[in-house]
Enzyme design. Sequence first.
Site, mmCIF file in Angstrom:
data_model
loop_
_atom_site.group_PDB
_atom_site.id
_atom_site.type_symbol
_atom_site.label_atom_id
_atom_site.label_comp_id
_atom_site.label_asym_id
_atom_site.label_seq_id
_atom_site.Cartn_x
_atom_site.Cartn_y
_atom_site.Cartn_z
ATOM 1 N N HIS A 1 0.822 -1.226 0.000
ATOM 2 C CA HIS A 1 0.000 0.000 0.000
ATOM 3 C C HIS A 1 0.855 1.275 0.000
ATOM 4 C CE1 HIS A 1 -3.681 -2.198 0.466
ATOM 5 N NE2 HIS A 1 -3.399 -2.637 1.674
ATOM 6 N N ASP B 1 -4.703 -12.990 3.223
ATOM 7 C CA ASP B 1 -5.910 -12.439 3.837
ATOM 8 C C ASP B 1 -7.148 -12.661 2.962
ATOM 9 O OD1 ASP B 1 -4.961 -10.679 1.918
ATOM 10 O OD2 ASP B 1 -4.720 -8.979 3.295
ATOM 11 N N ASP C 1 -2.563 -9.963 -2.791
ATOM 12 C CA ASP C 1 -3.159 -9.597 -1.510
ATOM 13 C C ASP C 1 -4.639 -9.293 -1.753
ATOM 14 O OD1 ASP C 1 -2.247 -8.507 1.438
ATOM 15 O OD2 ASP C 1 -3.935 -7.357 0.644
ATOM 16 N N HIS D 1 -6.371 -6.982 -0.626
ATOM 17 C CA HIS D 1 -6.632 -5.547 -0.747
ATOM 18 C C HIS D 1 -5.864 -5.023 -1.961
ATOM 19 C CE1 HIS D 1 -7.101 -6.778 3.513
ATOM 20 N NE2 HIS D 1 -8.258 -6.156 3.327
HETATM 21 ZN ZN ZN Z 1 -4.288 -7.130 2.537
#
Ligand code: ZN
Length: 376
Positions: free
Chosen positions: A143, A268, A180, A182
Site C-alpha cells: 500500500h 488475507d 493480496d 486488498h
Molecule cells: Zn491485505
Amino acid sequence: MATGFMTDTLFFWHDTGTAALMLPADPLHGVEPDAHVESGRTKRRGFELLDVTGLLDMMTRVRARPAWIGELLRVHTDAYVQRVAQASAQPRGGDAGDGFTPLGRGSDEIARLAAGGVLDLVTAVASENLTNGFALVRPPGHHAVADAGMGFCVFNNAALAARHAQIQLGLRRVAIVDLDTHHGNGGQQLFYDDPTVMHISIHEAGSFPPDSGWIEETGAGTGEGYTINVPLPLGSGHAAWLYAMNQVVLPALKRFQPDLIIVPVGFDGGCFEPLARQALVVDSYRQMASLLTKAADRLCDGRVVAISEGGYNPEMAPWCMVGFVEGLIGRNGNLSDPLAGITAGYAAAPMLPHQQDVIDRAARLVPRITATVPAG
Ligand SMILES: [Zn+2]
C-alpha cells in the site's frame, strides 16, 4: 535449483502497539486497547509452521540486510525516508503516514532490513543460484506510495524489487501480480505510466483503499494498458480467483513476456479472515503459486519472487502461506491441510455470475498488452 527463503526474527519485533483491529486504541472514545491486528503473531506462526512442516529445510536461506538509502530513493521520496527514520527513533515511535501505519521504536531499521533482504532475494533468483523465492517480511509494503506509508505498509518492497531488478540487474520487463486481498495501490500508482512494469491486482472491490483498484484504472501515457485490476465482489472464492488467474493473469503474462514476476501475496483471502470477505481455502494459494511458477518456467526461467503482505487470521493465514510455499517449491498437495474438512464447502462453492462478469471484463483488457517495451 532451489527455492530461496528470506526472513529475520526482527521482522516479528516490528511493534505496531495497541489497537482494536486497526483502530488506534482510544479509551476516551470507546476503543479498548488490544493487540494491533498487524502484529508479529500471525507471521511468526507462519514461520513456525514452515519449520514444523519441513518446508523450511527444503529452501535455501537468504539473509536479510538493510536497504541502502539510495535503494529506497528509487521509489520513495527523501522527505518520506527521513520522516520514517525520525518517527521510529522516538521512544514511542509514530506513524508512517495515514494514521493506520504505526511505527514502533526501531521500525525504520526493521523496514529497511525487510526491503534489503527482498532485494538480495531478487538478486539470488536473477543470478540463477535460485529458481524462485519467498520473502516473509514485516512491515508489509504494497500500500505504500512514494511519499507516505499506508495501511500498515512502510516501504514498498515489491516496487523496490522491480526497480532493483531493472536498474541493478538489467532485467527490462517486470510483472507485478498482486495477490493480496486488498488493492495493490502503491505499486499501481508508482508504475501507472510505466510500460516496463505491468501491474495486475486481484482484490476485493472497495475494501482498502476504498477508492482505488477499479477496472477503469488501466494506466496512463505510455503505461496505458499495463495496469489491470480485478475488483472481485464480496464473497468471491476459490473458483473466482482461479478463473481470474487463468483468464487474466496468465494471458497477460504471456503477452507481456516478463523477465521477472514479483508477487506481493497477502494471506488475507481466507474464508476466516477478519479484514476481508473473500472465501479462499489453503489449496487456492497452493494452486495460484503453482500456476505462477509454471508460467514463469515457460516465460522467464522460473523467476518468481513472492513477498508476504497481509494476512490476519492467526490460525488460517499460516496454512495459506504453507500452501503457497508448497506451490512455489512444486510439492503440490503433499501436506495434509487440517482445515480442509471444515472449508470443503468454500472450496466447492461455484463462481457466481456477477463475479465472472467482473473477471471477463478484466480479461477483455489483456489484448492491449504487448511485449514491446520502449528502450529505457
Ligand atoms: Zn491485505
